[in-house]
Design an enzyme around this catalytic site. Structure first.
Site, PDB file in Angstrom:
ATOM      1  N   LYS A  65      33.347  49.441  78.249  1.00  0.00           N
ATOM      2  CA  LYS A  65      34.284  50.040  77.287  1.00  0.00           C
ATOM      3  C   LYS A  65      35.737  49.785  77.732  1.00  0.00           C
ATOM      4  O   LYS A  65      35.971  49.370  78.879  1.00  0.00           O
ATOM      5  CB  LYS A  65      33.977  51.535  77.184  1.00  0.00           C
ATOM      6  CG  LYS A  65      32.580  51.832  76.607  1.00  0.00           C
ATOM      7  CD  LYS A  65      32.312  53.338  76.572  1.00  0.00           C
ATOM      8  CE  LYS A  65      30.980  53.643  75.901  1.00  0.00           C
ATOM      9  NZ  LYS A  65      30.751  55.123  75.813  1.00  0.00           N
TER      10      LYS A  65
ATOM     11  N   TYR B 221      28.577  52.955  66.023  1.00  0.00           N
ATOM     12  CA  TYR B 221      28.332  54.378  66.292  1.00  0.00           C
ATOM     13  C   TYR B 221      27.992  55.158  65.017  1.00  0.00           C
ATOM     14  O   TYR B 221      28.187  56.370  64.969  1.00  0.00           O
ATOM     15  CB  TYR B 221      29.545  54.987  67.000  1.00  0.00           C
ATOM     16  CG  TYR B 221      29.613  54.662  68.482  1.00  0.00           C
ATOM     17  CD1 TYR B 221      28.542  54.967  69.335  1.00  0.00           C
ATOM     18  CD2 TYR B 221      30.748  54.074  69.042  1.00  0.00           C
ATOM     19  CE1 TYR B 221      28.603  54.684  70.694  1.00  0.00           C
ATOM     20  CE2 TYR B 221      30.809  53.788  70.405  1.00  0.00           C
ATOM     21  CZ  TYR B 221      29.735  54.098  71.225  1.00  0.00           C
ATOM     22  OH  TYR B 221      29.796  53.824  72.574  1.00  0.00           O
TER      23      TYR B 221
ATOM     24  N   THR C 246      24.817  60.405  79.810  1.00  0.00           N
ATOM     25  CA  THR C 246      25.980  60.269  78.910  1.00  0.00           C
ATOM     26  C   THR C 246      27.204  60.947  79.515  1.00  0.00           C
ATOM     27  O   THR C 246      28.307  60.391  79.506  1.00  0.00           O
ATOM     28  CB  THR C 246      25.644  60.879  77.532  1.00  0.00           C
ATOM     29  OG1 THR C 246      24.510  60.187  77.006  1.00  0.00           O
ATOM     30  CG2 THR C 246      26.820  60.773  76.575  1.00  0.00           C
TER      31      THR C 246
ATOM     32  N   ASN D 100      33.553  57.304  79.648  1.00  0.00           N
ATOM     33  CA  ASN D 100      32.380  57.042  80.499  1.00  0.00           C
ATOM     34  C   ASN D 100      32.081  55.550  80.691  1.00  0.00           C
ATOM     35  O   ASN D 100      30.976  55.167  81.062  1.00  0.00           O
ATOM     36  CB  ASN D 100      31.165  57.837  80.011  1.00  0.00           C
ATOM     37  CG  ASN D 100      30.708  57.439  78.620  1.00  0.00           C
ATOM     38  OD1 ASN D 100      31.311  56.576  77.982  1.00  0.00           O
ATOM     39  ND2 ASN D 100      29.644  58.063  78.142  1.00  0.00           N
TER      40      ASN D 100
ATOM     41  N   HIS E 110      28.611  51.283  77.701  1.00  0.00           N
ATOM     42  CA  HIS E 110      27.584  51.556  76.687  1.00  0.00           C
ATOM     43  C   HIS E 110      26.316  50.800  77.047  1.00  0.00           C
ATOM     44  O   HIS E 110      26.371  49.670  77.524  1.00  0.00           O
ATOM     45  CB  HIS E 110      28.063  51.086  75.302  1.00  0.00           C
ATOM     46  CG  HIS E 110      26.938  51.076  74.307  1.00  0.00           C
ATOM     47  ND1 HIS E 110      26.549  52.218  73.645  1.00  0.00           N
ATOM     48  CD2 HIS E 110      26.082  50.094  73.925  1.00  0.00           C
ATOM     49  CE1 HIS E 110      25.497  51.924  72.884  1.00  0.00           C
ATOM     50  NE2 HIS E 110      25.193  50.640  73.031  1.00  0.00           N
TER      51      HIS E 110
ATOM     52  N   GLU F 100      21.986  46.491  67.656  1.00  0.00           N
ATOM     53  CA  GLU F 100      23.308  46.319  68.278  1.00  0.00           C
ATOM     54  C   GLU F 100      23.580  44.849  68.614  1.00  0.00           C
ATOM     55  O   GLU F 100      24.698  44.357  68.405  1.00  0.00           O
ATOM     56  CB  GLU F 100      23.401  47.202  69.529  1.00  0.00           C
ATOM     57  CG  GLU F 100      23.446  48.682  69.168  1.00  0.00           C
ATOM     58  CD  GLU F 100      23.289  49.639  70.349  1.00  0.00           C
ATOM     59  OE1 GLU F 100      23.312  50.849  70.120  1.00  0.00           O
ATOM     60  OE2 GLU F 100      23.155  49.175  71.504  1.00  0.00           O
TER      61      GLU F 100
HETATM   62  P1  IDP Z   1      25.281  57.245  75.286  1.00  0.00           P
HETATM   63  O1  IDP Z   1      26.526  56.390  75.347  1.00  0.00           O
HETATM   64  O2  IDP Z   1      24.875  57.730  76.654  1.00  0.00           O
HETATM   65  O3  IDP Z   1      24.154  56.592  74.529  1.00  0.00           O
HETATM   66  P2  IDP Z   1      25.686  58.911  72.914  1.00  0.00           P
HETATM   67  O4  IDP Z   1      25.168  60.295  72.738  1.00  0.00           O
HETATM   68  O5  IDP Z   1      25.060  57.814  72.144  1.00  0.00           O
HETATM   69  O6  IDP Z   1      25.656  58.591  74.485  1.00  0.00           O
HETATM   70  O7  IDP Z   1      27.243  58.961  72.616  1.00  0.00           O
HETATM   71  C1  IDP Z   1      27.981  57.769  72.481  1.00  0.00           C
HETATM   72  C2  IDP Z   1      29.286  57.921  73.204  1.00  0.00           C
HETATM   73  O8  IDP Z   1      30.032  58.950  72.562  1.00  0.00           O
HETATM   74  C3  IDP Z   1      29.194  58.379  74.656  1.00  0.00           C
HETATM   75  O9  IDP Z   1      28.918  57.322  75.554  1.00  0.00           O
HETATM   76  C4  IDP Z   1      30.583  58.939  74.865  1.00  0.00           C
HETATM   77  O10 IDP Z   1      31.549  57.891  75.043  1.00  0.00           O
HETATM   78  C5  IDP Z   1      30.862  59.595  73.516  1.00  0.00           C
HETATM   79  N1  IDP Z   1      30.517  61.023  73.540  1.00  0.00           N
HETATM   80  C6  IDP Z   1      29.287  61.584  73.523  1.00  0.00           C
HETATM   81  N2  IDP Z   1      29.366  62.919  73.547  1.00  0.00           N
HETATM   82  C7  IDP Z   1      30.689  63.206  73.565  1.00  0.00           C
HETATM   83  C8  IDP Z   1      31.424  64.441  73.605  1.00  0.00           C
HETATM   84  O11 IDP Z   1      30.868  65.541  73.632  1.00  0.00           O
HETATM   85  N3  IDP Z   1      32.783  64.330  73.631  1.00  0.00           N
HETATM   86  C9  IDP Z   1      33.433  63.129  73.603  1.00  0.00           C
HETATM   87  N4  IDP Z   1      32.776  61.963  73.580  1.00  0.00           N
HETATM   88  C10 IDP Z   1      31.430  62.004  73.565  1.00  0.00           C
HETATM   89 MG    MG Z   2      23.964  56.109  72.539  1.00  0.00          MG
END
Ligand code: IDP
Ligand code: MG
Length: 154
Positions: A13, A53, A95, A116, A119, A130
Site C-alpha cells: 500500500k 474494496y 488486519t 497496515n 493487502h 483481484e
Molecule cells: P484485510 O486487508 O486484512 O483483508 P479487510 O477487512 O478486508 O482487511 O479491510 C480492508 C482494509 O481496510 C484493511 O487492510 C485496512 O486498511 C482497512 N480497514 C479495515 N478495518 C478498518 C478500520 O476499522 N478502520 C480503518 N481502516 C480499516
Molecule cells: Mg480484505
C-alpha cells in the site's frame, strides 16, 4: 490447475511504498519459496480502488480507505505456490497490526489498522477477481522456476 499453481494478489500500500518496504515484502515471499508471476508499480485510480474494496462500501471507513489507497503509488503483485492465499494471509498477520504477531509483516512493520502497509487476497475466489481487476492476462508471466524441485517434493 495444479495445487502449486494457486495464485494470490498482494499489494504494498502507499504507506508501505513510502516507508521503503517493497523490497522487504518481496524478500519474504521470495525466501518462502513462492514465485513472482506479475509486478506493477502504479498510481491506482479511485475507480479501481473502489472496485477493489467494493465489499466494504457500506463500512464507515470505506471513503477514508479509498483516499489512503490512492494517496500514492502501490506495488501490485501476483504470487504463486501451494496454498499461497492462506499462507500469504498468515505472513501478512491480522488486519489490525495490534493483533498481529511479531514475525508477520503487519506485526513487524506497522501499528494502526488504517496504515497496515499491505493487502493480500482472503480467498482463492477473491484472488481470482483481484488479479483480473489489476492485471491483464498477458501481464502474468509463465515460466518455470529453477528452484521448483528444491521447494516442492514433486
Ligand atoms: P484485510 O486487508 O486484512 O483483508 P479487510 O477487512 O478486508 O482487511 O479491510 C480492508 C482494509 O481496510 C484493511 O487492510 C485496512 O486498511 C482497512 N480497514 C479495515 N478495518 C478498518 C478500520 O476499522 N478502520 C480503518 N481502516 C480499516
Ligand atoms: Mg480484505
Amino acid at each position: 490447475m495444479a495445487a502449486n499453481c494457486e495464485q494470490t494478489f498482494i499489494a504494498v500500500k502507499p504507506d508501505g511504498v513510502q516507508r521503503g518496504l517493497i523490497g522487504e515484502i518481496i524478500k519474504r515471499f521470495e525466501q518462502k519459496g513462492f514465485r513472482l508471476v506479475a509486478l506493477k508499480f502504479q498510481q491506482a485510480s479511485k475507480d479501481l480502488l473502489k472496485k477493489h474494496y467494493s465489499d466494504l462500501k457500506d463500512r464507515p471507513f470505506y471513503n477514508g480507505l479509498v483516499e489512503y489507497m490512492c494517496s500514492g503509488p502501490v506495488a501490485a503483485m501476483v504470487w504463486e505456490g501451494l496454498n499461497v492465499v492462506k499462507t500469504g494471509r498468515v505472513m501478512l498477520g491480522e488486519t489490525n497490526p495490534a493483533d498481529s504477531k511479531p514475525g508477520t509483516i503487519r506485526g513487524d512493520f506497522c501499528i494502526q489498522v488504517g496504515r497496515n502497509i499491505i493487502h493480500g487476497s482472503d480467498s482463492v475466489e477473491s484472488a481470482k477477481k483481484e488479479i483480473a481487476l489489476w492485471f491483464k492476462p498477458e501481464e502474468l508471466c509463465a515460466y518455470k522456476s529453477c528452484a521448483h524441485t528444491w521447494v516442492y517434493e514433486d
